[in-house]
Design a protein around this motif. Sequence first.
Motif, PDB file in Angstrom:
ATOM      1  N   GLU A   1       0.884  -1.119   0.048  1.00 40.11           N
ATOM      2  CA  GLU A   1      -0.013   0.035  -0.089  1.00 40.11           C
ATOM      3  C   GLU A   1       1.024   1.161   0.089  1.00 40.11           C
ATOM      4  O   GLU A   1       0.723   2.263  -0.769  1.00 40.11           O
ATOM      5  N   TYR A   2       1.979   1.260   0.760  1.00 44.43           N
ATOM      6  CA  TYR A   2       2.849   2.466   0.859  1.00 44.43           C
ATOM      7  C   TYR A   2       3.350   2.730  -0.594  1.00 44.43           C
ATOM      8  O   TYR A   2       3.290   3.791  -1.080  1.00 44.43           O
ATOM      9  N   GLN A   3       3.887   1.434  -1.089  1.00 41.88           N
ATOM     10  CA  GLN A   3       4.642   1.866  -2.590  1.00 41.88           C
ATOM     11  C   GLN A   3       3.378   2.274  -3.575  1.00 41.88           C
ATOM     12  O   GLN A   3       3.793   3.090  -4.535  1.00 41.88           O
ATOM     13  N   LYS A   4       2.152   1.837  -3.408  1.00 39.63           N
ATOM     14  CA  LYS A   4       1.162   2.313  -4.257  1.00 39.63           C
ATOM     15  C   LYS A   4       0.848   3.668  -4.029  1.00 39.63           C
ATOM     16  O   LYS A   4       0.731   4.411  -5.160  1.00 39.63           O
ATOM     17  N   LEU A   5       0.704   3.978  -2.919  1.00 39.56           N
ATOM     18  CA  LEU A   5       0.252   5.795  -2.708  1.00 39.56           C
ATOM     19  C   LEU A   5       1.612   6.486  -3.038  1.00 39.56           C
ATOM     20  O   LEU A   5       1.532   7.431  -3.301  1.00 39.56           O
ATOM     21  N   ALA A   6       2.748   5.973  -3.114  1.00 40.61           N
ATOM     22  CA  ALA A   6       4.004   6.568  -3.228  1.00 40.61           C
ATOM     23  C   ALA A   6       3.987   7.067  -4.812  1.00 40.61           C
ATOM     24  O   ALA A   6       4.536   8.156  -5.043  1.00 40.61           O
ATOM     25  N   GLU A   7       3.143   6.387  -5.446  1.00 45.32           N
ATOM     26  CA  GLU A   7       3.384   6.838  -7.024  1.00 45.32           C
ATOM     27  C   GLU A   7       2.336   7.970  -7.267  1.00 45.32           C
ATOM     28  O   GLU A   7       2.498   8.805  -8.314  1.00 45.32           O
ATOM     29  N   THR A   8       1.333   8.398  -6.341  1.00 41.77           N
ATOM     30  CA  THR A   8       0.586   9.229  -6.362  1.00 41.77           C
ATOM     31  C   THR A   8       0.866  10.646  -5.563  1.00 41.77           C
ATOM     32  O   THR A   8       0.818  11.686  -5.822  1.00 41.77           O
TER      33      THR A   8
ATOM     34  N   TYR B   1       6.366  12.315  -0.537  1.00 46.01           N
ATOM     35  CA  TYR B   1       6.789  12.004   0.760  1.00 46.01           C
ATOM     36  C   TYR B   1       6.144  12.811   2.049  1.00 46.01           C
ATOM     37  O   TYR B   1       5.585  12.181   2.910  1.00 46.01           O
ATOM     38  N   TYR B   2       6.131  14.101   1.688  1.00 46.78           N
ATOM     39  CA  TYR B   2       5.331  14.978   2.816  1.00 46.78           C
ATOM     40  C   TYR B   2       3.703  14.915   2.497  1.00 46.78           C
ATOM     41  O   TYR B   2       3.130  15.241   3.687  1.00 46.78           O
ATOM     42  N   ASP B   3       3.199  14.554   1.739  1.00 48.74           N
ATOM     43  CA  ASP B   3       1.922  14.370   1.543  1.00 48.74           C
ATOM     44  C   ASP B   3       1.392  12.881   1.737  1.00 48.74           C
ATOM     45  O   ASP B   3       0.153  12.646   1.740  1.00 48.74           O
ATOM     46  N   HIS B   4       2.318  11.965   1.647  1.00 50.65           N
ATOM     47  CA  HIS B   4       2.051  10.635   1.745  1.00 50.65           C
ATOM     48  C   HIS B   4       1.126  10.315   2.709  1.00 50.65           C
ATOM     49  O   HIS B   4       1.703  10.461   4.170  1.00 50.65           O
ATOM     50  N   PRO B   5      -0.135   9.639   2.604  1.00 46.43           N
ATOM     51  CA  PRO B   5      -0.987   9.321   3.780  1.00 46.43           C
ATOM     52  C   PRO B   5      -0.425   8.602   4.863  1.00 46.43           C
ATOM     53  O   PRO B   5      -0.755   8.722   6.092  1.00 46.43           O
TER      54      PRO B   5
END
Length: 85
Positions: free
Chosen positions: A41-48, A51-55
Amino acid sequence: ICLSAISSLSTSPSTSIPSIDNELAKTIIEEYVHYLQSQSEYQKLAETYSYYDHPLEKEAKSIAKRDYKMCINELKKLYKVFSTL
């Protein structure tokens, strides 16, 4: 989360561990939260997200900020550290 995150630092409550400042306590908690989070999930969200906005970064930082004082207080009791805080 505190005791789980720092359990590898010492094997016995009677063993003295080095004093840890607030930022290090926050970092230990934050990294432990990441350990518990889903890496896919971390990697998937990192595409969008940056770092500072990553949920998941925000979640980990929020938990660390919320719990670090409790963590330090537990460490004071168990290991008699942080005598100057």
